[in-house]
Design an enzyme around this catalytic site. Structure first.
Site, PDB file in Angstrom:
ATOM      1  N   ARG A   7      40.166  83.345  36.777  1.00 44.52           N
ATOM      2  CA  ARG A   7      38.591  83.452  36.512  1.00 44.52           C
ATOM      3  C   ARG A   7      38.482  83.680  34.974  1.00 44.52           C
ATOM      4  O   ARG A   7      39.048  84.118  34.436  1.00 44.52           O
ATOM      5  CB  ARG A   7      37.696  84.030  37.475  1.00 44.52           C
ATOM      6  CG  ARG A   7      38.020  85.523  37.297  1.00 44.52           C
ATOM      7  CD  ARG A   7      36.821  86.198  38.067  1.00 44.52           C
ATOM      8  NE  ARG A   7      36.616  87.711  37.863  1.00 44.52           N
ATOM      9  CZ  ARG A   7      37.092  88.515  38.406  1.00 44.52           C
ATOM     10  NH1 ARG A   7      37.508  88.224  39.506  1.00 44.52           N
ATOM     11  NH2 ARG A   7      36.857  90.045  38.008  1.00 44.52           N
ATOM     12  N   TYR A  30      36.248 102.149  28.294  1.00 49.21           N
ATOM     13  CA  TYR A  30      36.714 100.778  28.071  1.00 49.21           C
ATOM     14  C   TYR A  30      36.833 100.432  26.538  1.00 49.21           C
ATOM     15  O   TYR A  30      37.993  99.808  26.343  1.00 49.21           O
ATOM     16  CB  TYR A  30      35.412  99.859  28.556  1.00 49.21           C
ATOM     17  CG  TYR A  30      35.761  98.293  28.199  1.00 49.21           C
ATOM     18  CD1 TYR A  30      36.834  97.494  29.085  1.00 49.21           C
ATOM     19  CD2 TYR A  30      34.906  97.703  27.484  1.00 49.21           C
ATOM     20  CE1 TYR A  30      36.795  96.457  28.636  1.00 49.21           C
ATOM     21  CE2 TYR A  30      35.243  96.098  27.201  1.00 49.21           C
ATOM     22  CZ  TYR A  30      36.185  95.462  27.963  1.00 49.21           C
ATOM     23  OH  TYR A  30      36.485  94.291  27.505  1.00 49.21           O
TER      24      TYR A  30
END
Ligand code: NAD
Length: 251
Positions: A16, A159
């Site tokens: 995806r 992150y």
């Protein structure tokens, strides 16, 4: 377009988002594409839609990454393009960050990318003949960094740190692997509309769109087009670069 005809490309996390758009773009450019996903059946089903091949892989498992690369080489005769795309984003303010989330993020985003680069480099360094009978040595590797790896972002320290590591990995791997004909670059997307960013509050997404000179968020295909360029011969003298694909976003 058949710029990548005869080449074998592997895209991790290709079921995806940016990974799928990239797998489609590389297949559209003529490459034999293998995409991976954590769920093997889903990876196979998605790959079938784009005329590629699907394999199950959790990139958090360092040894499994190497095994998948070797499988691709065994099945398709070599590896010419790696897009180490699989990644996770778990947002938390620093005071709330938990050790297991740090380890998970570094395992998937950093160790998983290192494993893919290591295994791909071994395969690409070998002399081989591609599907069109053309002798080949070397290859192109594209990693997924992020604007937050350069600029930082509140609530995304872990992150961001992982993506800064990915950018440093691209620059370092380019130095090590260049003499063997292997180019390594990274793209640093801004905010792109995928499942990864769908978790962000609407006002944050609106603010990001407004902050970009192009005044909108990015689409997965717009990152995929740049990855395809970096993977192809048009970028044959480009290595060690971290290319922003961010609508001009500045901190
Ligand atoms: P996404 O969540 O839509 O897709 C991520 C893909 O990685 C999925 O296919 C998922 O299954 C896979 N994946 C996650 N963990 C995995 C694991 N342990 N093993 C195997 N596969 C795993 O995200 P996306 O937005 O398409 O992001 C793709 C890459 O681009 C990521 O590395 C992300 O950090 C990076 N990126 C995205 C944006 C953005 O705005 N969307 C911005 C900068 C960088």
């Amino acid at each position: 377009m058949s710029e990548l005809a005869g080449r074998v490309a592997l895209v991790t996390g290709g079921t995806r988002g940016i990974g799928l758009a990239t797998a489609r773009a590389l297949a559209g450019a003529g490459a034999t594409v293998v995409l991976t996903g954590r769920d093997a059946a889903r990876a196979e089903a998605v790959a079938k839609e784009i005329g590629g091949h699907g394999l199950g892989l959790d990139v958090g498992d360092f040894d499994a990454v190497g095994a998948v690369v070797r499988r691709v080489v065994a099945d398709h005769g070599g590896l010419d393009v790696l897009v180490a795309n699989a990644g996770i984003m778990e947002n938390a303010l620093l005071g709330m960050v938990r050790a297991d989330a740090v380890r998970r993020t570094l395992d998937v985003n950093v160790a998983g990318t290192v494993a893919a680069v290591q295994a791909a480099a071994r395969a690409m360094a070998r002399r081989r003949t591609d599907a069109d009978g053309v002798p080949r040595q070397g290859g192109a590797i594209v990693l997924l960094a992020s604007v937050v790896g350069t600029h930082g972002a509140a609530g995304q320290a872990v992150y961001a740190a992982s993506k800064a590591a990915v950018a440093a990995l691209a620059r370092s791997a380019a130095r090590e692997l260049g003499p063997r004909g292997i180019r390594v670059n990274a793209v640093a997307p801004g905010v792109v509309r995928t499942d990864l960013t769908a978790v962000l509050p609407a006002d944050v997404l609106d603010a990001q769109a407004a902050a970009a000179p192009l005044r909108r968020l990015g689409e997965p295909e717009e990152v995929a087009d740049v990855i395809r360029f970096l993977a192809g011969d048009g970028a044959r003298y480009v290595t060690g670069q971290v290319l922003g694909v961010d609508g001009g976003l500045v901190p």
